[in-house]
Design a protein around this motif. Structure first.
Motif, short mmCIF file in Angstrom:
data_model
loop_
_atom_site.label_atom_id
_atom_site.label_comp_id
_atom_site.label_asym_id
_atom_site.label_seq_id
_atom_site.Cartn_x
_atom_site.Cartn_y
_atom_site.Cartn_z
N VAL A 75 43.21 94.30 51.45
CA VAL A 75 44.16 95.42 51.34
C VAL A 75 45.49 94.90 50.79
O VAL A 75 46.08 95.49 49.88
N CYS A 76 45.95 93.76 51.33
CA CYS A 76 47.25 93.22 50.90
C CYS A 76 47.21 92.74 49.45
O CYS A 76 48.20 92.89 48.73
N ALA A 77 46.07 92.18 49.03
CA ALA A 77 45.96 91.73 47.64
C ALA A 77 46.10 92.93 46.71
O ALA A 77 46.79 92.87 45.68
N LYS A 78 45.49 94.06 47.08
CA LYS A 78 45.58 95.28 46.26
C LYS A 78 47.01 95.81 46.22
O LYS A 78 47.48 96.28 45.18
N LEU A 79 47.69 95.76 47.38
CA LEU A 79 49.04 96.33 47.45
C LEU A 79 50.12 95.32 47.05
O LEU A 79 51.29 95.67 46.97
N ASN A 80 49.69 94.06 46.86
CA ASN A 80 50.63 92.99 46.55
C ASN A 80 51.72 92.84 47.61
O ASN A 80 52.91 92.75 47.30
N ILE A 81 51.31 92.84 48.88
CA ILE A 81 52.25 92.56 49.98
C ILE A 81 51.66 91.44 50.85
O ILE A 81 50.47 91.13 50.75
N LEU A 82 52.51 90.85 51.70
CA LEU A 82 52.04 89.74 52.53
C LEU A 82 51.30 90.24 53.76
O LEU A 82 51.59 91.32 54.29
N HIS A 83 50.36 89.42 54.21
CA HIS A 83 49.54 89.73 55.38
C HIS A 83 49.86 88.72 56.47
O HIS A 83 49.74 87.53 56.26
N LYS A 131 44.81 101.48 71.28
CA LYS A 131 45.19 102.21 70.08
C LYS A 131 46.55 102.87 70.31
O LYS A 131 46.75 103.49 71.35
N ALA A 132 47.47 102.73 69.36
CA ALA A 132 48.73 103.46 69.46
C ALA A 132 48.41 104.95 69.32
O ALA A 132 47.47 105.32 68.60
N GLU A 133 49.17 105.79 70.00
CA GLU A 133 48.86 107.24 69.95
C GLU A 133 48.82 107.77 68.53
O GLU A 133 48.02 108.63 68.19
N ASP A 134 49.71 107.22 67.67
CA ASP A 134 49.79 107.74 66.31
C ASP A 134 49.00 106.89 65.30
O ASP A 134 49.21 107.00 64.10
N ALA A 135 48.07 106.05 65.80
CA ALA A 135 47.25 105.25 64.88
C ALA A 135 46.02 106.04 64.45
O ALA A 135 45.52 106.87 65.19
N VAL A 136 45.57 105.76 63.22
CA VAL A 136 44.34 106.39 62.72
C VAL A 136 43.19 105.41 62.96
O VAL A 136 43.31 104.23 62.63
N VAL A 137 42.09 105.90 63.54
CA VAL A 137 40.94 105.02 63.81
C VAL A 137 40.07 104.89 62.56
O VAL A 137 39.72 105.90 61.94
N VAL A 138 39.76 103.64 62.20
CA VAL A 138 38.77 103.40 61.14
C VAL A 138 37.62 102.65 61.82
O VAL A 138 37.79 101.53 62.29
N ASP A 139 36.46 103.31 61.92
CA ASP A 139 35.29 102.70 62.55
C ASP A 139 34.38 102.18 61.43
O ASP A 139 33.83 102.97 60.67
N SER A 140 34.26 100.85 61.35
CA SER A 140 33.52 100.27 60.21
C SER A 140 32.05 99.97 60.56
O SER A 140 31.38 99.28 59.77
N THR A 141 31.57 100.50 61.70
CA THR A 141 30.17 100.20 62.09
C THR A 141 29.19 100.48 60.96
O THR A 141 28.30 99.70 60.69
N HIS A 142 29.38 101.62 60.29
CA HIS A 142 28.43 102.00 59.23
C HIS A 142 29.05 101.89 57.84
O HIS A 142 28.57 102.50 56.89
N LEU A 143 30.14 101.14 57.72
CA LEU A 143 30.79 101.00 56.41
C LEU A 143 30.58 99.58 55.87
O LEU A 143 30.54 98.62 56.64
N THR A 144 30.48 99.45 54.56
CA THR A 144 30.45 98.11 53.96
C THR A 144 31.90 97.61 53.95
O THR A 144 32.85 98.37 54.19
N PHE A 145 32.04 96.34 53.60
CA PHE A 145 33.37 95.74 53.50
C PHE A 145 34.25 96.54 52.51
O PHE A 145 35.37 96.93 52.83
N ASP A 146 33.70 96.79 51.31
CA ASP A 146 34.49 97.50 50.28
C ASP A 146 34.85 98.91 50.73
O ASP A 146 35.96 99.39 50.46
N GLU A 147 33.91 99.58 51.42
CA GLU A 147 34.20 100.94 51.91
C GLU A 147 35.33 100.92 52.95
O GLU A 147 36.19 101.81 52.97
N THR A 148 35.32 99.88 53.78
CA THR A 148 36.37 99.77 54.80
C THR A 148 37.73 99.57 54.14
O THR A 148 38.72 100.23 54.48
N VAL A 149 37.77 98.65 53.15
CA VAL A 149 39.02 98.39 52.44
C VAL A 149 39.52 99.66 51.75
O VAL A 149 40.70 100.04 51.86
N ASP A 150 38.61 100.37 51.09
CA ASP A 150 39.00 101.60 50.37
C ASP A 150 39.51 102.67 51.34
O ASP A 150 40.48 103.37 51.04
#
Ligand code: DC
Length: 224
Positions: A22-30, A194-213
């Motif tokens: 994600v950081c490589a795409k956005l060009n920010i530090l991780h 989870k912070a109350e205002d965080a969005v959950v991303v569940d990657s159980t059924h996602l590939t790596f690329d799908e998770t990043v996207d």
């Protein structure tokens, strides 16, 4: 104020590799904050201190015998313990368990959180950990809780260990994943949640690329 992205989630959810992409795409530090707790765990082991001995670990920290810092070269994080790069040494199961133990201590957390906030004040950054959205950066621009089932996380962990030449059994890893979840979720100081205002991303059924996207789309949507 700089763009700050908080990504929290349990062990083995793929935070480090997903966030790197994600950081490589956005060009920010991780900033992989787990690496900082691992460095403290390693410092205890190197000093012959039992990581479960809070007094001895805090004493070591307060006597200035543990300096944990990070540097960046070509956008990649190097974690330093007393000025020495420890990126390889912190990746063993033994150091992971030590990190889980020392990360329960309020004095250790205070020191790490202070440094993490300083870093995030200096530049746009994505921080990944357990308490980023809840404690380190409660005002982060974007908060994500990245998770997946314990079984999938154990399988991924097993592949990672095998790739780096370490042997382990699936059952053993699954047991450790569950144990680490329990330790991280049930500790008194800054537990994993989870912070109350965080969005959950569940990657159980996602590939790596799908998770990043998925994460990139969430960040774009919130920035827009
Ligand atoms: O993400 P990791 O496995 O490298 O983290 C190592 C340990 O550090 C893990 O048991 C949880 C702890 N940790 C924490 O308490 N807070 C963070 N922000 C990051 C990691």
């Amino acid at each position: 104020m700089f763009l700050s992205i908080a990504v929290d989630g349990p062990v083995g959810a793929g935070k480090s590799t997903v966030c790197d992409a994600v950081c490589a795409k956005l060009n920010i530090l991780h900033l992989d904050t787990g690496a900082m707790y691992r460095a403290v765990g390693l410092a205890a082991l190197d000093a012959g201190i039992d990581p479960r001995d809070e007094k001895a670990v805090v004493d070591m920290l307060e006597k200035g015998r543990v300096r944990v810092d990070v540097r960046y070269a070509d956008g990649r994080q190097t974690t330093l313990l007393n000025g020495v790069a420890v990126d390889q040494r912190i990746r063993t199961q033994e150091v992971g368990s030590a990190a889980s133990a020392v990360s329960r201590y309020p004095a250790v957390r205070r020191a790490m959180v202070a440094r993490q906030r300083e870093l995030a004040r200096e530049q746009p950054m994505l921080l990944d950990g357990r308490d980023i959205g809840t404690v380190v950066l409660p005002d982060a621009s974007v908060k994500i809780f990245l998770t997946s089932s314990a079984e999938v996380r154990a399988k991924r962990r097993l592949s990672q260990l095998q790739e780096s030449g370490q042997s382990a059994s699936y059952d053993e890893i699954l047991r450790e994943v569950r144990q680490r979840d329990a330790q991280d979720e049930n500790r008194e100081t800054d537990p994993l949640r989870k912070a109350e205002d965080a969005v959950v991303v569940d990657s159980t059924h996602l590939t790596f690329d799908e998770t990043v996207d998925t994460i990139l789309r969430l960040i774009e949507a919130i920035k827009a």
